[in-house]
Design a protein around this motif. Sequence first.
Motif, PDB file in Angstrom:
ATOM      1  N   THR A   3       0.687  -1.280   0.024  1.00 29.05           N
ATOM      2  CA  THR A   3      -0.019   0.161  -0.040  1.00 29.05           C
ATOM      3  C   THR A   3       0.851   1.409   0.195  1.00 29.05           C
ATOM      4  OG1 THR A   3      -0.157  -0.085   2.457  1.00 29.05           O
ATOM      5  CG2 THR A   3      -1.789  -1.261   1.246  1.00 29.05           C
ATOM      6  N   THR A   4       0.370   2.406  -0.318  1.00 29.43           N
ATOM      7  CA  THR A   4       1.014   3.659  -0.372  1.00 29.43           C
ATOM      8  C   THR A   4       1.572   4.062   1.240  1.00 29.43           C
ATOM      9  OG1 THR A   4      -0.536   4.554  -2.234  1.00 29.43           O
ATOM     10  CG2 THR A   4       0.626   6.125  -0.630  1.00 29.43           C
ATOM     11  N   LYS A   9       6.304   4.158   4.531  1.00 28.31           N
ATOM     12  CA  LYS A   9       7.089   4.041   6.041  1.00 28.31           C
ATOM     13  C   LYS A   9       8.447   3.230   5.611  1.00 28.31           C
ATOM     14  CE  LYS A   9       6.522   0.988   9.716  1.00 28.31           C
ATOM     15  NZ  LYS A   9       5.661  -0.099  10.409  1.00 28.31           N
ATOM     16  N   ALA A  10       8.336   2.555   4.439  1.00 27.55           N
ATOM     17  CA  ALA A  10       9.752   1.931   4.205  1.00 27.55           C
ATOM     18  C   ALA A  10      10.761   3.181   3.692  1.00 27.55           C
ATOM     19  CB  ALA A  10       9.593   0.919   2.739  1.00 27.55           C
ATOM     20  N   THR A  11       9.932   4.095   2.802  1.00 29.96           N
ATOM     21  CA  THR A  11      10.998   5.442   2.452  1.00 29.96           C
ATOM     22  C   THR A  11      11.385   6.108   3.590  1.00 29.96           C
ATOM     23  OG1 THR A  11       9.825   5.353   0.274  1.00 29.96           O
ATOM     24  CG2 THR A  11      10.959   7.373   0.987  1.00 29.96           C
TER      25      THR A  11
END
Length: 233
Positions: A3-4, A9-11
Amino acid sequence: MPTTLTRLKATLTAFLANERFKQLRRKAHRLSTKDTHWSDLEYPCITAQHEWISEHLELESRGLAILQRISRLESKSTTTASDNDVNATVQGSKKEPREDTRLTVPEKATLLNTFIKIQQVIKAHLATIPPGNTTAAFEIDSKNLEPGTGRRAQWFHGRRLCAERGGCCARGCGCCERPVTKYIEHLLEDGKGRWTTVPLYGHCTAECGCCIRERGVYEPDKRIPDAGVVKGI
């Protein structure tokens, strides 16, 4: 599909990890520069720190030389002109090439046993680190890992010396940017243990296969056992 929110969150996690890596590098740099103006005065405390770091880097280099020899010899099973025959080839002789450059089991065992002993010495040496800004900076850079690659911040300091010595950092091959080997480590996170693969990076020694091919000559590293080295060449 992520999901966006998951992607964001990963970024953000990657961004924060990179910022922490840079922050620790700046902290180490500030600590190391505090003693810079005292270095030429040869204060015992400053000299002791530099000597300890030199000894530690020498131990790490010996271990790396072993791994590079193993990697070089295990990366090929047959050869038309082995690294050990380069000297004879350059001099124009017609020496028969060594058919198999793979390490034998006893040879590899000898090298790995020596590597393990060196690692034990390194661990014991860490317990003797003298206090000071210079060694504190070294310790920070040794533990500070670049996100994504796992390279220690200390690795970046070695690039210039590697290039000046004619190592792979002076060429575009990128050998030093690839791990020499990997090992499994058990980590504790949030009270839970997990196994992770840790890459081990370093710079060129006399056992670097790329440097041997580039220079056209092989002189075995005398700091490590001669296992895997053809006698009389």
